[in-house]
Motif scaffolding. Sequence first.
Motif, PDB file in Angstrom:
ATOM      1  N   GLY A  95       0.792  -1.222   0.000  1.00 13.66           N
ATOM      2  CA  GLY A  95       0.000   0.000   0.000  1.00 13.66           C
ATOM      3  C   GLY A  95       0.822   1.268   0.000  1.00 13.66           C
ATOM      4  O   GLY A  95       0.273   2.373   0.105  1.00 13.66           O
ATOM      5  N   ASN A  96       2.149   1.152  -0.135  1.00 11.30           N
ATOM      6  CA  ASN A  96       3.015   2.329  -0.162  1.00 11.30           C
ATOM      7  C   ASN A  96       3.128   2.870  -1.583  1.00 11.30           C
ATOM      8  O   ASN A  96       3.265   2.100  -2.539  1.00 11.30           O
ATOM      9  N   GLN A  97       3.082   4.195  -1.703  1.00  9.86           N
ATOM     10  CA  GLN A  97       3.191   4.790  -3.030  1.00  9.86           C
ATOM     11  C   GLN A  97       4.655   4.950  -3.417  1.00  9.86           C
ATOM     12  O   GLN A  97       5.478   5.419  -2.638  1.00  9.86           O
ATOM     13  N   LYS A  98       4.964   4.516  -4.634  1.00  8.64           N
ATOM     14  CA  LYS A  98       6.325   4.613  -5.156  1.00  8.64           C
ATOM     15  C   LYS A  98       6.322   5.498  -6.392  1.00  8.64           C
ATOM     16  O   LYS A  98       5.305   5.658  -7.065  1.00  8.64           O
ATOM     17  N   THR A  99       7.479   6.081  -6.676  1.00  5.70           N
ATOM     18  CA  THR A  99       7.620   6.972  -7.830  1.00  5.70           C
ATOM     19  C   THR A  99       8.771   6.493  -8.705  1.00  5.70           C
ATOM     20  O   THR A  99       9.813   6.072  -8.206  1.00  5.70           O
ATOM     21  N   LEU A 100       8.570   6.531 -10.007  1.00  5.48           N
ATOM     22  CA  LEU A 100       9.598   6.159 -10.969  1.00  5.48           C
ATOM     23  C   LEU A 100       9.647   7.222 -12.058  1.00  5.48           C
ATOM     24  O   LEU A 100       8.605   7.649 -12.562  1.00  5.48           O
ATOM     25  N   VAL A 101      10.846   7.648 -12.426  1.00  2.88           N
ATOM     26  CA  VAL A 101      11.013   8.648 -13.471  1.00  2.88           C
ATOM     27  C   VAL A 101      11.276   7.944 -14.798  1.00  2.88           C
ATOM     28  O   VAL A 101      12.228   7.158 -14.927  1.00  2.88           O
ATOM     29  N   ILE A 102      10.402   8.204 -15.774  1.00  5.90           N
ATOM     30  CA  ILE A 102      10.497   7.600 -17.097  1.00  5.90           C
ATOM     31  C   ILE A 102      11.325   8.512 -18.002  1.00  5.90           C
ATOM     32  O   ILE A 102      11.047   9.713 -18.093  1.00  5.90           O
ATOM     33  N   ASP A 103      12.317   7.949 -18.692  1.00  6.07           N
ATOM     34  CA  ASP A 103      13.199   8.783 -19.514  1.00  6.07           C
ATOM     35  C   ASP A 103      12.418   9.561 -20.577  1.00  6.07           C
ATOM     36  O   ASP A 103      12.497  10.783 -20.651  1.00  6.07           O
ATOM     37  N   VAL A 104      11.667   8.843 -21.421  1.00  7.56           N
ATOM     38  CA  VAL A 104      10.904   9.498 -22.497  1.00  7.56           C
ATOM     39  C   VAL A 104       9.564   8.775 -22.652  1.00  7.56           C
ATOM     40  O   VAL A 104       9.507   7.543 -22.636  1.00  7.56           O
ATOM     41  N   ILE A 105       8.494   9.565 -22.803  1.00  8.40           N
ATOM     42  CA  ILE A 105       7.177   9.014 -23.110  1.00  8.40           C
ATOM     43  C   ILE A 105       6.807   9.450 -24.526  1.00  8.40           C
ATOM     44  O   ILE A 105       6.817  10.642 -24.833  1.00  8.40           O
ATOM     45  N   ALA A 106       6.524   8.471 -25.380  1.00 10.26           N
ATOM     46  CA  ALA A 106       6.283   8.744 -26.801  1.00 10.26           C
ATOM     47  C   ALA A 106       4.978   8.122 -27.263  1.00 10.26           C
ATOM     48  O   ALA A 106       4.264   7.484 -26.491  1.00 10.26           O
ATOM     49  N   ASN A 107       4.696   8.327 -28.570  1.00 16.55           N
ATOM     50  CA  ASN A 107       3.483   7.785 -29.191  1.00 16.55           C
ATOM     51  C   ASN A 107       2.248   8.175 -28.388  1.00 16.55           C
ATOM     52  O   ASN A 107       1.343   7.376 -28.178  1.00 16.55           O
ATOM     53  N   HIS A 108       2.257   9.446 -27.921  1.00 22.98           N
ATOM     54  CA  HIS A 108       1.124  10.013 -27.181  1.00 22.98           C
ATOM     55  C   HIS A 108       0.781   9.183 -25.939  1.00 22.98           C
ATOM     56  O   HIS A 108      -0.391   8.997 -25.598  1.00 22.98           O
ATOM     57  N   GLY A 109       1.827   8.690 -25.274  1.00 20.87           N
ATOM     58  CA  GLY A 109       1.655   7.963 -24.018  1.00 20.87           C
ATOM     59  C   GLY A 109       1.707   6.461 -24.155  1.00 20.87           C
ATOM     60  O   GLY A 109       1.825   5.748 -23.154  1.00 20.87           O
ATOM     61  N   ALA A 110       1.642   5.927 -25.387  1.00 25.11           N
ATOM     62  CA  ALA A 110       1.571   4.480 -25.587  1.00 25.11           C
ATOM     63  C   ALA A 110       2.924   3.792 -25.475  1.00 25.11           C
ATOM     64  O   ALA A 110       2.990   2.575 -25.345  1.00 25.11           O
ATOM     65  N   ILE A 111       4.015   4.565 -25.523  1.00 28.60           N
ATOM     66  CA  ILE A 111       5.365   3.994 -25.458  1.00 28.60           C
ATOM     67  C   ILE A 111       6.157   4.657 -24.335  1.00 28.60           C
ATOM     68  O   ILE A 111       6.206   5.895 -24.249  1.00 28.60           O
ATOM     69  N   TRP A 112       6.759   3.848 -23.477  1.00 28.93           N
ATOM     70  CA  TRP A 112       7.686   4.322 -22.452  1.00 28.93           C
ATOM     71  C   TRP A 112       9.084   3.860 -22.840  1.00 28.93           C
ATOM     72  O   TRP A 112       9.290   2.677 -23.144  1.00 28.93           O
ATOM     73  N   VAL A 113      10.045   4.776 -22.785  1.00 27.89           N
ATOM     74  CA  VAL A 113      11.400   4.478 -23.236  1.00 27.89           C
ATOM     75  C   VAL A 113      12.400   4.597 -22.098  1.00 27.89           C
ATOM     76  O   VAL A 113      12.427   5.606 -21.384  1.00 27.89           O
ATOM     77  N   LYS A 114      13.193   3.557 -21.941  1.00 28.05           N
ATOM     78  CA  LYS A 114      14.338   3.562 -21.038  1.00 28.05           C
ATOM     79  C   LYS A 114      15.597   3.582 -21.891  1.00 28.05           C
ATOM     80  O   LYS A 114      15.728   2.798 -22.838  1.00 28.05           O
ATOM     81  N   VAL A 115      16.526   4.489 -21.592  1.00 29.73           N
ATOM     82  CA  VAL A 115      17.757   4.618 -22.360  1.00 29.73           C
ATOM     83  C   VAL A 115      18.938   4.230 -21.466  1.00 29.73           C
ATOM     84  O   VAL A 115      19.019   4.669 -20.318  1.00 29.73           O
ATOM     85  N   THR A 116      19.837   3.406 -21.989  1.00 31.09           N
ATOM     86  CA  THR A 116      21.067   3.100 -21.259  1.00 31.09           C
ATOM     87  C   THR A 116      22.266   3.329 -22.163  1.00 31.09           C
ATOM     88  O   THR A 116      22.284   2.888 -23.317  1.00 31.09           O
ATOM     89  N   ALA A 117      23.237   4.053 -21.629  1.00 31.24           N
ATOM     90  CA  ALA A 117      24.466   4.354 -22.375  1.00 31.24           C
ATOM     91  C   ALA A 117      25.648   3.557 -21.843  1.00 31.24           C
ATOM     92  O   ALA A 117      26.793   3.822 -22.196  1.00 31.24           O
ATOM     93  N   ARG A 118      25.387   2.552 -20.988  1.00 32.88           N
ATOM     94  CA  ARG A 118      26.465   1.707 -20.479  1.00 32.88           C
ATOM     95  C   ARG A 118      26.896   0.698 -21.543  1.00 32.88           C
ATOM     96  O   ARG A 118      26.098   0.264 -22.372  1.00 32.88           O
ATOM     97  N   ARG A 119      28.147   0.320 -21.490  1.00 34.53           N
ATOM     98  CA  ARG A 119      28.671  -0.654 -22.441  1.00 34.53           C
ATOM     99  C   ARG A 119      27.980  -2.006 -22.243  1.00 34.53           C
ATOM    100  O   ARG A 119      27.700  -2.414 -21.120  1.00 34.53           O
TER     101      ARG A 119
END
Length: 409
Positions: A95-119
């Motif tokens: 029942g605890n509320q959690k928050t997550l930051v999404i890198d980019v939201i596209a396609n008018h909300g239908a796509i969530w994008v996570k970007v990683t620049a690590r090797r």
Amino acid sequence: MESIQPLIDKAHELIQRADQLQSKEPSVRSVPKLSKRIKAELNFLHTLQSGDVELKENQLQSTNLTHLEAVLSAAESLPGVSDIFSAKHATDEKGNQKTLVIDVIANHGAIWVKVTARRGHALYRVWQGEGDYGDKDIVEQALEYNNFASSNPVKFIVPKVHVMFLKGLPSEVKGELESVGIATHGHVLSNTDDHRIDVPCFDWSVLKELKVIHAGDPRRNRVNLDVSTMIAMTSNLTHNGCWFDYPECLLINDQAIEERHHPQLTALYDILKGKQLFACSTAITIYKDIVGNVAGPMEQARAKMLLTKVRIVDDCVSKRTQELGWSNKIKERPKIIFGTGDALEMVTVSANGSFIRSASKHNITYAVDLHQSRAFTERKEAQAVTIKKDDAFKRINLEQILRDLLNPS
């Protein structure tokens, strides 16, 4: 110090690109937030360059500029981007509320994008459990995106998670992510020795046509009509009645001016094309009452035509709407109408933006397509002043909307 200057130049370039994105796509939220993060990195680099802080090699290696550049490139390349670094909320099993930051939201909300620049090799080591303390497994991060997406549907459809791997995608990681429905993009590393070779630059151009199709989902084909929408669809104001001045009623006069420049049936056509029309019993009863008391003869004829195409459903208010407290902006009628759409998983079409804003203050987000309000005006035209018609639009009428519905009855 020579190694710092290229990073400073890169930061200035990214700030300029972010400004250009804001100018080109003003509807994209949080671009200033991205610019602020880039400027914070720039200030840090200036501090290192000044010599006030002892320079260590790992400080340059740990700069966030690579990730920020990747997020910016994604925002520049993806279709229908609506937000960057968007904070989303979900409730865990306790029942605890959690928050997550999404890198980019596209396609008018239908796509969530996570970007990683690590090797890719580093990602593979962490995935195997061989990473350093504090290293985050990209699979766990992507699964967290998936869990939050399930708690934040867009018009009742769960967003699709995509992960962009800029510096290589281990084949094992790709397989695990795709097995749970997460899309991956990047150069696939076929074995663990691939870290010795240069990975091709990420091709951002392939993302420009990235879309999510829900053609088979019936929720995409049904809409719940609010009273305000049915009035707008049948009003004389939206059927060339905007070419009057209404000196006796400033509200209608303002709507006439708006309609000349922003025809609402054109907007509603785009929303309703290929859809089935529904309305709850309360909405129909109120609409018929308004038509009988306020509408003129042509408006009444349109109303009769519209109602032959609308399927009436019983009032069925969702539980979260029932629990929504009453206030000056949250009244019983919109609660019934929006609550029915919510319970039946239909997007509600409405001009009632004040109810939506008030509900959002209670952390309730409804699936809604908003349009401008239009009133019945036919009976007021006798006292109105005709003005010169100077129309730059090819206007749509009710018959055209009803003709292009999905299987109209």
